[in-house]
Motif scaffolding. Structure first.
Motif, PDB file in Angstrom:
ATOM      1  N   ALA A  47      -8.209 -13.700  26.365  1.00  0.00           N
ATOM      2  CA  ALA A  47      -8.890 -12.415  26.218  1.00  0.00           C
ATOM      3  C   ALA A  47     -10.369 -12.559  26.560  1.00  0.00           C
ATOM      4  O   ALA A  47     -10.937 -13.636  26.440  1.00  0.00           O
ATOM      5  CB  ALA A  47      -8.740 -11.905  24.781  1.00  0.00           C
ATOM      6  N   VAL A  48     -10.960 -11.487  27.015  1.00  0.00           N
ATOM      7  CA  VAL A  48     -12.364 -11.491  27.403  1.00  0.00           C
ATOM      8  C   VAL A  48     -13.147 -10.615  26.440  1.00  0.00           C
ATOM      9  O   VAL A  48     -12.752  -9.488  26.160  1.00  0.00           O
ATOM     10  CB  VAL A  48     -12.531 -10.954  28.849  1.00  0.00           C
ATOM     11  N   GLU A  49     -14.258 -11.144  25.969  1.00  0.00           N
ATOM     12  CA  GLU A  49     -15.108 -10.353  25.096  1.00  0.00           C
ATOM     13  C   GLU A  49     -15.682  -9.177  25.883  1.00  0.00           C
ATOM     14  O   GLU A  49     -16.107  -9.321  27.020  1.00  0.00           O
ATOM     15  CB  GLU A  49     -16.253 -11.199  24.555  1.00  0.00           C
ATOM     16  N   THR A  50     -15.664  -7.998  25.301  1.00  0.00           N
ATOM     17  CA  THR A  50     -16.203  -6.829  25.995  1.00  0.00           C
ATOM     18  C   THR A  50     -17.559  -6.436  25.426  1.00  0.00           C
ATOM     19  O   THR A  50     -17.813  -6.594  24.238  1.00  0.00           O
ATOM     20  CB  THR A  50     -15.257  -5.613  25.882  1.00  0.00           C
ATOM     21  N   GLN A  51     -18.397  -5.949  26.318  1.00  0.00           N
ATOM     22  CA  GLN A  51     -19.698  -5.420  25.931  1.00  0.00           C
ATOM     23  C   GLN A  51     -19.728  -3.941  26.279  1.00  0.00           C
ATOM     24  O   GLN A  51     -19.283  -3.555  27.353  1.00  0.00           O
ATOM     25  CB  GLN A  51     -20.815  -6.121  26.713  1.00  0.00           C
ATOM     26  N   GLU A  52     -20.250  -3.133  25.376  1.00  0.00           N
ATOM     27  CA  GLU A  52     -20.403  -1.713  25.680  1.00  0.00           C
ATOM     28  C   GLU A  52     -21.718  -1.523  26.416  1.00  0.00           C
ATOM     29  O   GLU A  52     -22.766  -1.977  25.978  1.00  0.00           O
ATOM     30  CB  GLU A  52     -20.377  -0.869  24.403  1.00  0.00           C
ATOM     31  N   VAL A  53     -21.628  -0.859  27.550  1.00  0.00           N
ATOM     32  CA  VAL A  53     -22.795  -0.623  28.397  1.00  0.00           C
ATOM     33  C   VAL A  53     -22.933   0.884  28.578  1.00  0.00           C
ATOM     34  O   VAL A  53     -21.975   1.563  28.971  1.00  0.00           O
ATOM     35  CB  VAL A  53     -22.646  -1.310  29.767  1.00  0.00           C
ATOM     36  N   SER A  54     -24.100   1.418  28.295  1.00  0.00           N
ATOM     37  CA  SER A  54     -24.315   2.855  28.374  1.00  0.00           C
ATOM     38  C   SER A  54     -25.109   3.198  29.628  1.00  0.00           C
ATOM     39  O   SER A  54     -25.973   2.431  30.066  1.00  0.00           O
ATOM     40  CB  SER A  54     -25.066   3.365  27.142  1.00  0.00           C
ATOM     41  N   GLY A  55     -24.802   4.371  30.213  1.00  0.00           N
ATOM     42  CA  GLY A  55     -25.523   4.756  31.413  1.00  0.00           C
ATOM     43  C   GLY A  55     -25.439   6.237  31.710  1.00  0.00           C
ATOM     44  O   GLY A  55     -24.625   6.963  31.132  1.00  0.00           O
ATOM     45  N   LEU A  56     -26.297   6.668  32.611  1.00  0.00           N
ATOM     46  CA  LEU A  56     -26.312   8.040  33.099  1.00  0.00           C
ATOM     47  C   LEU A  56     -25.811   8.020  34.538  1.00  0.00           C
ATOM     48  O   LEU A  56     -26.275   7.214  35.354  1.00  0.00           O
ATOM     49  CB  LEU A  56     -27.725   8.619  33.039  1.00  0.00           C
TER      50      LEU A  56
END
Length: 385
Positions: A50-59
């Protein structure tokens, strides 16, 4: 201790160590790393793949919203450790969201002008910004065979291949500035209407595609030279302002302009200025264009780059992924965008029974952001009168 006793002790120790190891793996897997989305991490993550996920926010711009909504795209992003939280806003509104301590991880505007505006705002706010250009689309005119044939009869268009036309930008711009009507043109029997020759655009005060049209028509008005100073910018804007004012109501987003072309047709929209990817995406979904539809490439035209601007390290990794991952690149072609692998794009369009200009050579850059802003402000004042 006899052999039987030793065996019992050995089994007991293995059971203890096994339980401890299981507990370690289980707990490591259960406790997500700070900032992750709960995917297995540590030893458990390594053991399970499994791969650790990062939440990335954008417009993001409206152009790429369907792309990010596609489950296939979301899966590839997730498999590579990303979970996106995005909000769609106008490309030219994004720079105002560059605020120290509140800036999103990334911006994905439509057009290099808006990207430069964001970069300038980031520089002033002392925020490092890294730019990627994973996808792009030429600006085109969606039109109809009778219209293209009329333009050809008047010496300003040629058919490059079946369904693909070139139009001389300078001649077309001058025709519109002269306020010619379709019925006044040579060979206009197929569209003999008392309607001004105009290219339909979105609202230049709000929309990137209309700004690209302004960039092209100002180039034509300026004698085939890029506008590079404020006096020339104001003069060109005043010169072409009528091309916007005389259209009447204009949509804020390029999708509305294209929808009018598709649904209402030649009567309302003989020529619509749009992104090539809109036509390509439509053709892919329909296995070709509807009868009578043609693709017209202004000579010269502009490339509309959909520019990814990263303001954090995790967004940089996302920008690299969008630019280099073969699967994500090819999925972008499903939405009509051109990618670095031009041969794949051409193959995909042929499979959709769509002819496109395979190799674009007559391409110019838009004016700088300052010059574009000067022209847009000038036209805004003109339209308010």
């Amino acid at each position: 201790m006899n052999k039987a006793g030793k065996a019992i002790v050995t089994v007991g120790l293995l059971a203890v160590f096994g339980a401890a190891a299981y507990f370690s793996v289980y707990q490591t897997g259960r406790l997500p790393a700070p900032g992750s989305s709960g995917v297995l991490t540590g030893l458990a993550g390594k053991l399970t793949g499994a791969v650790e996920t990062q939440e990335v926010s954008g417009l993001i711009a409206v152009d790429v919203e369907p792309y990010f909504q596609d489950p296939r795209v979301q899966k590839v992003l997730h498999d590579n450790g990303f979970k996106l939280s995005v909000q769609r806003i106008g490309s030219r509104d994004m720079a105002a969201r560059v605020i120290p301590g509140q800036t999103p991880d990334f911006f994905f505007p439509s057009g290099i002008v808006a990207a430069n505006q964001i970069g300038d705002a980031a520089k002033k706010a002392n925020i490092a910004a890294t730019v990627y250009s994973p996808i792009y689309s030429p600006m085109v005119i969606a039109s109809w065979a009778p219209i293209a044939q009329i333009l050809a009869a008047n010496g300003m268009a040629t058919e490059a291949s079946p369904g693909v036309w070139h139009v001389d930008l300078a001649k077309l711009t001058q025709l519109m500035l002269d306020k010619k009507r379709w019925k006044d043109l040579k060979g206009a029997s197929a569209y003999e209407v008392n309607k001004s020759v105009l290219v339909s655009t979105t609202d230049v005060r709000k929309s990137n595609s209309a700004a690209m049209y302004l960039a092209l028509t100002s180039y034509a008005f300026n004698g085939g030279e890029l506008v590079t100073d404020r006096d020339a910018a104001r003069k060109a804007a005043m010169g072409v302002a009528g091309l916007f004012k005389r259209q009447g109501y204009q949509e804020n987003y390029v999708n509305g302009n294209f929808d009018d072309y598709l649904s209402i047709g030649i009567g309302k929209t003989p020529m619509a200025f749009i992104y090539e990817n809109q036509v390509v995406s439509y053709a892919m979904s329909k296995k070709g264009l509807s009868p009578g539809m043609v693709l017209v490439y202004p000579q010269p035209t502009l490339f509309n780059k959909v520019v990814f601007v990263a303001t954090t390290d995790r967004a940089k990794k996302l920008g690299e992924l969008l630019s280099t991952n073969t699967e994500l690149q090819r999925l972008a072609v499903d939405f009509g965008f051109r990618i670095a692998d031009s041969s794949y794009f051409v193959q995909a369009t042929k499979a959709a029974n769509l002819a496109v200009e395979e190799r674009l050579t007559q391409v110019i850059d838009p004016p700088s952001f300052d010059m574009m802003a000067e022209m847009i402000d000038t036209i805004t004042r003109e339209m308010a009168q």
